[in-house]
Write a protein that holds these residues in place. Structure first.
Motif, PDB file in Angstrom:
ATOM      1  N   MET A  35       0.834  -1.208   0.000  1.00 21.30           N
ATOM      2  CA  MET A  35       0.000   0.000   0.000  1.00 21.30           C
ATOM      3  C   MET A  35       0.866   1.255   0.000  1.00 21.30           C
ATOM      4  O   MET A  35       0.543   2.241  -0.671  1.00 21.30           O
ATOM      5  CB  MET A  35      -0.941   0.004   1.210  1.00 21.30           C
ATOM      6  N   GLN A  36       1.979   1.210   0.732  1.00 24.41           N
ATOM      7  CA  GLN A  36       2.881   2.365   0.736  1.00 24.41           C
ATOM      8  C   GLN A  36       3.469   2.588  -0.659  1.00 24.41           C
ATOM      9  O   GLN A  36       3.589   3.720  -1.121  1.00 24.41           O
ATOM     10  CB  GLN A  36       3.980   2.156   1.783  1.00 24.41           C
ATOM     11  N   ASP A  37       3.798   1.483  -1.345  1.00 23.56           N
ATOM     12  CA  ASP A  37       4.301   1.580  -2.724  1.00 23.56           C
ATOM     13  C   ASP A  37       3.220   2.123  -3.658  1.00 23.56           C
ATOM     14  O   ASP A  37       3.484   2.961  -4.522  1.00 23.56           O
ATOM     15  CB  ASP A  37       4.760   0.204  -3.233  1.00 23.56           C
ATOM     16  N   ASP A  38       1.987   1.628  -3.482  1.00 22.23           N
ATOM     17  CA  ASP A  38       0.877   2.072  -4.336  1.00 22.23           C
ATOM     18  C   ASP A  38       0.580   3.561  -4.121  1.00 22.23           C
ATOM     19  O   ASP A  38       0.259   4.291  -5.060  1.00 22.23           O
ATOM     20  CB  ASP A  38      -0.388   1.246  -4.050  1.00 22.23           C
ATOM     21  N   LEU A  39       0.703   3.982  -2.866  1.00 23.86           N
ATOM     22  CA  LEU A  39       0.492   5.397  -2.551  1.00 23.86           C
ATOM     23  C   LEU A  39       1.555   6.239  -3.245  1.00 23.86           C
ATOM     24  O   LEU A  39       1.253   7.271  -3.856  1.00 23.86           O
ATOM     25  CB  LEU A  39       0.565   5.584  -1.031  1.00 23.86           C
ATOM     26  N   TYR A  40       2.780   5.796  -3.171  1.00 28.25           N
ATOM     27  CA  TYR A  40       3.907   6.486  -3.813  1.00 28.25           C
ATOM     28  C   TYR A  40       3.651   6.632  -5.314  1.00 28.25           C
ATOM     29  O   TYR A  40       3.991   7.642  -5.923  1.00 28.25           O
ATOM     30  CB  TYR A  40       5.185   5.680  -3.564  1.00 28.25           C
ATOM     31  N   ASP A  41       3.009   5.604  -5.899  1.00 28.29           N
ATOM     32  CA  ASP A  41       2.740   5.605  -7.347  1.00 28.29           C
ATOM     33  C   ASP A  41       1.398   6.255  -7.690  1.00 28.29           C
ATOM     34  O   ASP A  41       1.005   6.291  -8.860  1.00 28.29           O
ATOM     35  CB  ASP A  41       2.768   4.164  -7.890  1.00 28.29           C
ATOM     36  N   ALA A  52      -0.060  11.153  -5.526  1.00 30.34           N
ATOM     37  CA  ALA A  52       0.007  10.407  -4.259  1.00 30.34           C
ATOM     38  C   ALA A  52      -1.018  10.950  -3.264  1.00 30.34           C
ATOM     39  O   ALA A  52      -1.716  10.184  -2.582  1.00 30.34           O
ATOM     40  CB  ALA A  52       1.410  10.495  -3.673  1.00 30.34           C
ATOM     41  N   ALA A  53      -1.117  12.275  -3.200  1.00 31.46           N
ATOM     42  CA  ALA A  53      -2.052  12.896  -2.257  1.00 31.46           C
ATOM     43  C   ALA A  53      -3.499  12.562  -2.622  1.00 31.46           C
ATOM     44  O   ALA A  53      -4.340  12.351  -1.740  1.00 31.46           O
ATOM     45  CB  ALA A  53      -1.842  14.406  -2.239  1.00 31.46           C
ATOM     46  N   ASN A  54      -3.789  12.495  -3.908  1.00 40.53           N
ATOM     47  CA  ASN A  54      -5.149  12.128  -4.337  1.00 40.53           C
ATOM     48  C   ASN A  54      -5.458  10.672  -3.997  1.00 40.53           C
ATOM     49  O   ASN A  54      -6.585  10.331  -3.621  1.00 40.53           O
ATOM     50  CB  ASN A  54      -5.328  12.377  -5.838  1.00 40.53           C
ATOM     51  N   ALA A  55      -4.442   9.810  -4.138  1.00 43.56           N
ATOM     52  CA  ALA A  55      -4.630   8.403  -3.749  1.00 43.56           C
ATOM     53  C   ALA A  55      -4.893   8.312  -2.247  1.00 43.56           C
ATOM     54  O   ALA A  55      -5.762   7.561  -1.787  1.00 43.56           O
ATOM     55  CB  ALA A  55      -3.395   7.590  -4.130  1.00 43.56           C
ATOM     56  N   MET A  56      -4.155   9.116  -1.492  1.00 42.11           N
ATOM     57  CA  MET A  56      -4.356   9.186  -0.037  1.00 42.11           C
ATOM     58  C   MET A  56      -5.799   9.609   0.277  1.00 42.11           C
ATOM     59  O   MET A  56      -6.452   9.046   1.157  1.00 42.11           O
ATOM     60  CB  MET A  56      -3.367  10.214   0.527  1.00 42.11           C
ATOM     61  N   LYS A  57      -6.285  10.592  -0.468  1.00 40.94           N
ATOM     62  CA  LYS A  57      -7.659  11.083  -0.243  1.00 40.94           C
ATOM     63  C   LYS A  57      -8.685   9.976  -0.465  1.00 40.94           C
ATOM     64  O   LYS A  57      -9.696   9.916   0.228  1.00 40.94           O
ATOM     65  CB  LYS A  57      -7.955  12.263  -1.177  1.00 40.94           C
ATOM     66  N   SER A  58      -8.430   9.105  -1.446  1.00 40.28           N
ATOM     67  CA  SER A  58      -9.351   7.996  -1.710  1.00 40.28           C
ATOM     68  C   SER A  58      -9.457   7.095  -0.483  1.00 40.28           C
ATOM     69  O   SER A  58     -10.548   6.658  -0.109  1.00 40.28           O
ATOM     70  CB  SER A  58      -8.868   7.164  -2.906  1.00 40.28           C
ATOM     71  N   ARG A  63      10.870  16.674  -0.725  1.00 39.29           N
ATOM     72  CA  ARG A  63      11.806  17.617  -0.121  1.00 39.29           C
ATOM     73  C   ARG A  63      13.205  17.467  -0.739  1.00 39.29           C
ATOM     74  O   ARG A  63      13.913  18.452  -0.953  1.00 39.29           O
ATOM     75  CB  ARG A  63      11.871  17.352   1.388  1.00 39.29           C
ATOM     76  N   ASP A  64      13.573  16.221  -1.017  1.00 41.70           N
ATOM     77  CA  ASP A  64      14.930  15.953  -1.527  1.00 41.70           C
ATOM     78  C   ASP A  64      15.035  16.053  -3.052  1.00 41.70           C
ATOM     79  O   ASP A  64      16.079  15.731  -3.621  1.00 41.70           O
ATOM     80  CB  ASP A  64      15.391  14.563  -1.068  1.00 41.70           C
ATOM     81  N   GLY A  65      13.951  16.467  -3.707  1.00 43.74           N
ATOM     82  CA  GLY A  65      14.003  16.668  -5.156  1.00 43.74           C
ATOM     83  C   GLY A  65      13.920  15.394  -5.979  1.00 43.74           C
ATOM     84  O   GLY A  65      14.216  15.387  -7.179  1.00 43.74           O
ATOM     85  N   ILE A  66      13.501  14.276  -5.357  1.00 47.21           N
ATOM     86  CA  ILE A  66      13.354  13.005  -6.085  1.00 47.21           C
ATOM     87  C   ILE A  66      11.976  12.946  -6.750  1.00 47.21           C
ATOM     88  O   ILE A  66      11.818  12.437  -7.851  1.00 47.21           O
ATOM     89  CB  ILE A  66      13.546  11.807  -5.120  1.00 47.21           C
ATOM     90  N   LEU A  67      10.971  13.471  -6.049  1.00 44.14           N
ATOM     91  CA  LEU A  67       9.614  13.578  -6.611  1.00 44.14           C
ATOM     92  C   LEU A  67       9.292  15.042  -6.865  1.00 44.14           C
ATOM     93  O   LEU A  67       9.835  15.926  -6.202  1.00 44.14           O
ATOM     94  CB  LEU A  67       8.583  13.017  -5.624  1.00 44.14           C
ATOM     95  N   TYR A 115       7.969  30.376   8.414  1.00 40.39           N
ATOM     96  CA  TYR A 115       7.819  30.392   6.951  1.00 40.39           C
ATOM     97  C   TYR A 115       8.105  28.971   6.463  1.00 40.39           C
ATOM     98  O   TYR A 115       9.080  28.347   6.893  1.00 40.39           O
ATOM     99  CB  TYR A 115       8.811  31.395   6.350  1.00 40.39           C
ATOM    100  N   CYS A 116       7.242  28.453   5.593  1.00 42.42           N
ATOM    101  CA  CYS A 116       7.407  27.086   5.069  1.00 42.42           C
ATOM    102  C   CYS A 116       7.709  27.167   3.576  1.00 42.42           C
ATOM    103  O   CYS A 116       6.861  27.607   2.805  1.00 42.42           O
ATOM    104  CB  CYS A 116       6.127  26.286   5.294  1.00 42.42           C
ATOM    105  N   ARG A 117       8.916  26.731   3.195  1.00 43.80           N
ATOM    106  CA  ARG A 117       9.296  26.925   1.788  1.00 43.80           C
ATOM    107  C   ARG A 117       8.605  25.946   0.846  1.00 43.80           C
ATOM    108  O   ARG A 117       8.491  26.201  -0.346  1.00 43.80           O
ATOM    109  CB  ARG A 117      10.813  26.872   1.622  1.00 43.80           C
ATOM    110  N   ASP A 118       8.145  24.797   1.363  1.00 42.49           N
ATOM    111  CA  ASP A 118       7.348  23.893   0.523  1.00 42.49           C
ATOM    112  C   ASP A 118       6.470  23.021   1.421  1.00 42.49           C
ATOM    113  O   ASP A 118       6.516  23.111   2.643  1.00 42.49           O
ATOM    114  CB  ASP A 118       8.240  23.043  -0.405  1.00 42.49           C
ATOM    115  N   ALA A 119       5.678  22.157   0.776  1.00 39.37           N
ATOM    116  CA  ALA A 119       4.686  21.373   1.518  1.00 39.37           C
ATOM    117  C   ALA A 119       5.330  20.382   2.486  1.00 39.37           C
ATOM    118  O   ALA A 119       4.836  20.170   3.596  1.00 39.37           O
ATOM    119  CB  ALA A 119       3.783  20.631   0.529  1.00 39.37           C
ATOM    120  N   ALA A 120       6.444  19.781   2.078  1.00 42.91           N
ATOM    121  CA  ALA A 120       7.104  18.801   2.948  1.00 42.91           C
ATOM    122  C   ALA A 120       7.619  19.480   4.214  1.00 42.91           C
ATOM    123  O   ALA A 120       7.488  18.952   5.325  1.00 42.91           O
ATOM    124  CB  ALA A 120       8.246  18.116   2.202  1.00 42.91           C
TER     125      ALA A 120
END
Length: 232
Positions: free
Chosen positions: A21-27, A79-85, A67-71, A208-213
């Motif tokens: 599920m964690q992999d599916d969320l990532y995808d 991923a966030a939309n999958a989380m919402k489901s 945060r690390d620039g990989i995604l 101040y938050c520079r990004d969502a992460a």
């Protein structure tokens, strides 16, 4: 014909299913997340455990890689939309079981500004971290922020601006809180492309938050401190 190697989620033991599920969320695979959530619930898992061990743990990896620039933003939104489901199934169950919440945030883009991708991403990532998020949308006036903070009994106020011309309105909202004697009731987080730490300090925000992460990390940190102060 089905691929012989195709995974059948319901046949996986719990620990492998959670990892899948964690992999599916990532995808960003929403249907698979829904199936996984339902399978764990059928197996007698508590809704809060499904949320934290499968979904929040998965979104933490997404947040770190963002945060690390990989995604990048499109992948994080998927991923966030999958989380919402998955959350759509869990939310009513969590309300019934009175599961602990990280905290509650009221978020909106400030008056005069109609940009919302960054704000939406922050809201989704915070939900992914177990926060309850009340999104006021775009073009949000000071009165709307203040009303929502009181009505929702929120812990955090989040404001976003993407224009240099709308940035100063954040100070208007904070000044209004000060004037009403309510500034210390809330953690105030600000973000948006033209902002920086210096601006956040100058207007009286907590961070101040520079990004969502980063927003998720800062929100968690402030909430933990708030709880520590209350229990001290």
């Amino acid at each position: 014909m089905a691929d012989e190697n195709e995974l059948i989620l319901s046949e996986l033991p719990d620990d492998e299913l959670v990892t899948q599920m964690q992999d599916d969320l990532y995808d960003g695979l929403g249907e698979e997340i829904v199936d996984g959530v339902n399978i764990l619930l059928e197996r007698g898992w508590q809704p809060y455990d499904v949320l934290t061990k499968a979904l929040v743990a998965g979104m933490t990896v997404v947040g770190n890689d963002f945060r690390d620039g990989i995604l990048f933003v499109p992948e994080v939104l998927l991923a966030a939309n999958a989380m919402k489901s998955g959350m759509a199934i869990l939310k009513p169950l969590l309300a019934e079981t009175g599961a602990p919440k990280m905290g509650k945030m009221v978020i909106g883009t400030v008056k005069g500004d109609i940009h919302d991708i960054g704000k939406n991403l922050v809201g989704m990532m915070l939900e992914g971290a177990g926060f309850e998020v009340v999104d006021l949308g775009i073009n949000t006036a000071a009165e709307a922020y203040l009303e929502a903070l009181a009505r929702e009994e929120a812990d955090i106020l989040g404001m976003s601006a993407l224009l240099t011309t709308t940035m100063p309105y954040m100070k208007t909202v904070i000044d209004e809180l000060v004037e009403k004697g309510r500034r210390d009731d809330y953690i105030v987080l600000v973000g948006g492309a033209p902002l920086n730490e210096e601006f956040g300090r100058a207007i009286g925000a907590d961070a101040y938050c520079r990004d969502a992460a980063v927003a998720v990390e800062i929100a968690k940190d402030f909430i933990a401190r708030k709880h520590n102060q209350m229990s001290a």
